[in-house]
Design a protein around this motif. Structure first.
Motif, mmCIF file in Angstrom:
data_model
loop_
_atom_site.group_PDB
_atom_site.id
_atom_site.type_symbol
_atom_site.label_atom_id
_atom_site.label_comp_id
_atom_site.label_asym_id
_atom_site.label_seq_id
_atom_site.Cartn_x
_atom_site.Cartn_y
_atom_site.Cartn_z
ATOM 1 N N TRP A 113 6.277 44.721 64.315
ATOM 2 C CA TRP A 113 5.575 44.500 65.577
ATOM 3 C C TRP A 113 6.647 44.635 66.653
ATOM 4 C CZ3 TRP A 113 1.535 40.004 65.945
ATOM 5 C CH2 TRP A 113 0.502 40.225 65.034
ATOM 6 N N ILE A 114 6.547 45.641 67.480
ATOM 7 C CA ILE A 114 7.526 45.868 68.545
ATOM 8 C C ILE A 114 6.908 45.383 69.855
ATOM 9 C CG2 ILE A 114 9.004 47.526 69.729
ATOM 10 C CD1 ILE A 114 9.630 47.405 66.738
ATOM 11 N N VAL A 115 7.351 44.223 70.297
ATOM 12 C CA VAL A 115 6.844 43.634 71.543
ATOM 13 C C VAL A 115 7.590 44.282 72.708
ATOM 14 C CG1 VAL A 115 6.531 41.505 72.862
ATOM 15 C CG2 VAL A 115 6.364 41.456 70.352
ATOM 16 N N ILE A 140 16.025 45.401 61.452
ATOM 17 C CA ILE A 140 15.238 46.607 61.691
ATOM 18 C C ILE A 140 15.855 47.805 60.987
ATOM 19 C CG2 ILE A 140 16.249 47.431 63.848
ATOM 20 C CD1 ILE A 140 13.098 47.361 64.681
ATOM 21 N N TYR A 141 17.114 47.650 60.537
ATOM 22 C CA TYR A 141 17.799 48.723 59.823
ATOM 23 C C TYR A 141 17.894 48.330 58.362
ATOM 24 C CZ TYR A 141 19.544 48.309 64.578
ATOM 25 O OH TYR A 141 19.636 48.108 65.914
ATOM 26 N N ASN A 142 17.361 49.157 57.495
ATOM 27 C CA ASN A 142 17.438 48.870 56.071
ATOM 28 C C ASN A 142 17.277 50.181 55.316
ATOM 29 O OD1 ASN A 142 16.893 48.154 53.364
ATOM 30 N ND2 ASN A 142 16.029 46.201 53.990
ATOM 31 N N LYS A 143 18.311 50.586 54.621
ATOM 32 C CA LYS A 143 18.261 51.864 53.921
ATOM 33 C C LYS A 143 17.241 51.867 52.784
ATOM 34 C CE LYS A 143 22.162 50.715 50.994
ATOM 35 N NZ LYS A 143 23.539 50.930 50.674
ATOM 36 N N ASN A 144 16.740 50.698 52.404
ATOM 37 C CA ASN A 144 15.747 50.628 51.337
ATOM 38 C C ASN A 144 14.311 50.799 51.825
ATOM 39 O OD1 ASN A 144 17.699 50.164 49.313
ATOM 40 N ND2 ASN A 144 17.812 48.023 49.939
ATOM 41 N N TYR A 145 14.111 50.806 53.140
ATOM 42 C CA TYR A 145 12.765 51.017 53.667
ATOM 43 C C TYR A 145 12.372 52.476 53.457
ATOM 44 C CZ TYR A 145 12.993 46.576 56.304
ATOM 45 O OH TYR A 145 13.084 45.265 56.680
ATOM 46 N N LYS A 146 11.313 52.706 52.721
ATOM 47 C CA LYS A 146 10.826 54.067 52.522
ATOM 48 C C LYS A 146 9.678 54.362 53.482
ATOM 49 C CE LYS A 146 12.295 54.587 47.721
ATOM 50 N NZ LYS A 146 13.491 53.885 47.969
ATOM 51 N N ASN A 147 8.775 53.411 53.638
ATOM 52 C CA ASN A 147 7.612 53.558 54.514
ATOM 53 C C ASN A 147 7.511 52.336 55.419
ATOM 54 O OD1 ASN A 147 6.595 56.000 53.302
ATOM 55 N ND2 ASN A 147 5.914 54.753 51.580
ATOM 56 N N VAL A 148 7.534 52.578 56.716
ATOM 57 C CA VAL A 148 7.486 51.482 57.683
ATOM 58 C C VAL A 148 6.424 51.772 58.741
ATOM 59 C CG1 VAL A 148 8.771 50.268 59.501
ATOM 60 C CG2 VAL A 148 9.905 50.829 57.354
ATOM 61 N N GLY A 149 5.596 50.774 58.987
ATOM 62 C CA GLY A 149 4.613 50.864 60.048
ATOM 63 C C GLY A 149 5.167 50.281 61.334
ATOM 64 N N ILE A 150 4.717 50.816 62.446
ATOM 65 C CA ILE A 150 5.126 50.319 63.757
ATOM 66 C C ILE A 150 3.862 50.035 64.565
ATOM 67 C CG2 ILE A 150 6.333 50.856 65.903
ATOM 68 C CD1 ILE A 150 7.909 52.950 64.160
ATOM 69 N N LEU A 151 3.725 48.798 64.977
ATOM 70 C CA LEU A 151 2.634 48.405 65.867
ATOM 71 C C LEU A 151 3.304 47.917 67.138
ATOM 72 C CD1 LEU A 151 -0.409 47.958 66.294
ATOM 73 C CD2 LEU A 151 -0.113 45.661 65.362
ATOM 74 N N ASN A 210 4.821 33.418 65.512
ATOM 75 C CA ASN A 210 3.984 32.352 64.951
ATOM 76 C C ASN A 210 2.816 32.922 64.148
ATOM 77 O OD1 ASN A 210 5.564 30.342 66.045
ATOM 78 N ND2 ASN A 210 4.216 29.937 67.773
ATOM 79 N N ILE A 211 2.157 33.932 64.682
ATOM 80 C CA ILE A 211 0.969 34.483 64.022
ATOM 81 C C ILE A 211 1.322 35.266 62.752
ATOM 82 C CG2 ILE A 211 0.715 36.712 65.205
ATOM 83 C CD1 ILE A 211 -2.245 36.020 65.597
ATOM 84 N N THR A 212 2.576 35.746 62.668
ATOM 85 C CA THR A 212 2.998 36.528 61.498
ATOM 86 C C THR A 212 3.916 35.743 60.553
ATOM 87 O OG1 THR A 212 4.919 37.447 62.682
ATOM 88 C CG2 THR A 212 2.847 38.711 62.768
ATOM 89 N N GLN A 213 4.138 34.467 60.815
ATOM 90 C CA GLN A 213 5.139 33.708 60.063
ATOM 91 C C GLN A 213 4.903 33.670 58.556
ATOM 92 O OE1 GLN A 213 5.346 29.718 61.538
ATOM 93 N NE2 GLN A 213 3.209 29.268 61.111
ATOM 94 N N ASN A 214 3.673 33.778 58.106
ATOM 95 C CA ASN A 214 3.398 33.740 56.668
ATOM 96 C C ASN A 214 3.263 35.138 56.052
ATOM 97 O OD1 ASN A 214 3.388 30.915 56.588
ATOM 98 N ND2 ASN A 214 1.270 30.864 57.292
ATOM 99 N N GLN A 215 3.615 36.157 56.809
ATOM 100 C CA GLN A 215 3.506 37.537 56.343
ATOM 101 C C GLN A 215 4.902 38.077 56.025
ATOM 102 O OE1 GLN A 215 0.351 38.610 55.906
ATOM 103 N NE2 GLN A 215 -0.223 36.606 56.727
ATOM 104 N N LYS A 216 5.219 38.179 54.748
ATOM 105 C CA LYS A 216 6.565 38.577 54.338
ATOM 106 C C LYS A 216 6.945 39.987 54.781
ATOM 107 C CE LYS A 216 6.655 35.573 50.343
ATOM 108 N NZ LYS A 216 6.493 35.459 48.906
ATOM 109 N N LYS A 217 5.975 40.870 54.914
ATOM 110 C CA LYS A 217 6.280 42.264 55.232
ATOM 111 C C LYS A 217 6.106 42.612 56.709
ATOM 112 C CE LYS A 217 5.482 44.260 50.700
ATOM 113 N NZ LYS A 217 4.839 45.378 49.995
ATOM 114 N N ILE A 218 5.778 41.637 57.529
ATOM 115 C CA ILE A 218 5.637 41.887 58.970
ATOM 116 C C ILE A 218 6.777 41.177 59.691
ATOM 117 C CG2 ILE A 218 4.203 41.597 61.023
ATOM 118 C CD1 ILE A 218 1.745 41.570 59.164
ATOM 119 N N SER A 219 7.472 41.924 60.531
ATOM 120 C CA SER A 219 8.550 41.327 61.317
ATOM 121 C C SER A 219 8.376 41.700 62.790
ATOM 122 C CB SER A 219 9.924 41.773 60.791
ATOM 123 O OG SER A 219 10.017 43.178 60.738
ATOM 124 N N VAL A 220 8.746 40.777 63.646
ATOM 125 C CA VAL A 220 8.581 40.933 65.091
ATOM 126 C C VAL A 220 9.934 41.281 65.712
ATOM 127 C CG1 VAL A 220 7.925 39.742 67.230
ATOM 128 C CG2 VAL A 220 6.662 39.287 65.102
#
Length: 179
Positions: free
Chosen positions: A44-46, A4-15, A69-79
């Motif tokens: 995705w913040i559960v 969740i910490y990455n100095k290279n993230y410029k734009n991050v969405g939060i759901l 499981n639902i996001t497993q094939n999405q490289k840019k989405i992390s739970v």
């Protein structure tokens, strides 16, 4: 799991949400947000419990597993599950925590029109734009209400954005009716 910490993230969405259960509607708006907002990642913040809703039906660990499981094939989405680190059920506290860990990142807090319509009932809701731009997606029977809501009138227009996209008529509450 991506950090969740990455100095290279410029734009991050939060759901954020209970994801009780996660479904294709969550994935649909996530994909649109990634593209339209040029996000490097979307978290995705559960959460264990929404302070404004009744207790979730599914256990937290099951909701996390289903979300992965639902996001497993999405490289840019992390739970992620951050309740133990944030120690609060409030969105503002989550955003403050994320901003401390990612000072140079621009955050976009993604929500449905149904939640934006009720945003004025959230604790410290007027402070959310200090930490993240609010992104609102249409929900059946709520878009007009959201666009004329207390939040839409009290927040600066630069602090939130409505993304007019195709509605996916699915919700966690609708799914639970069939259980």
């Amino acid at each position: 799991m991506k950090k969740i910490y990455n100095k290279n993230y410029k734009n991050v969405g939060i759901l954020g949400g209970t994801f009780d259960p996660p479904h294709l509607g969550h994935l649909h708006i996530s994909k649109i947000a990634l593209k339209k907002l040029h996000l490097n990642n979307l978290f995705w913040i559960v959460t264990k419990q929404n302070p404004l809703k009744s207790r979730p039906i599914l256990e937290t660990n099951i909701r996390i597993k289903l979300s992965k499981n639902i996001t497993q094939n999405q490289k840019k989405i992390s739970v992620h599950y951050l309740d133990k680190k944030v120690k609060s059920k409030n969105t503002l506290d989550l955003l403050i925590y994320l901003k401390k860990k990612n000072k140079k990142t621009k955050f976009f807090f993604i929500m449905g029109a149904d939640n934006f319509y009720k945003l004025h009932s959230w604790k410290n809701w007027k402070k959310i734009p200090k930490y993240a731009k609010i992104i609102v997606f249409p929900r059946q029977n709520y878009s007009d209400k959201a666009l004329s809501s207390v939040a839409s009138k009290k927040l600066n227009k630069k602090d939130w954005m409505y993304i007019n996209s195709k509605k996916v008529n699915i919700s966690s509450s609708l799914i639970r009716k069939f259980w």
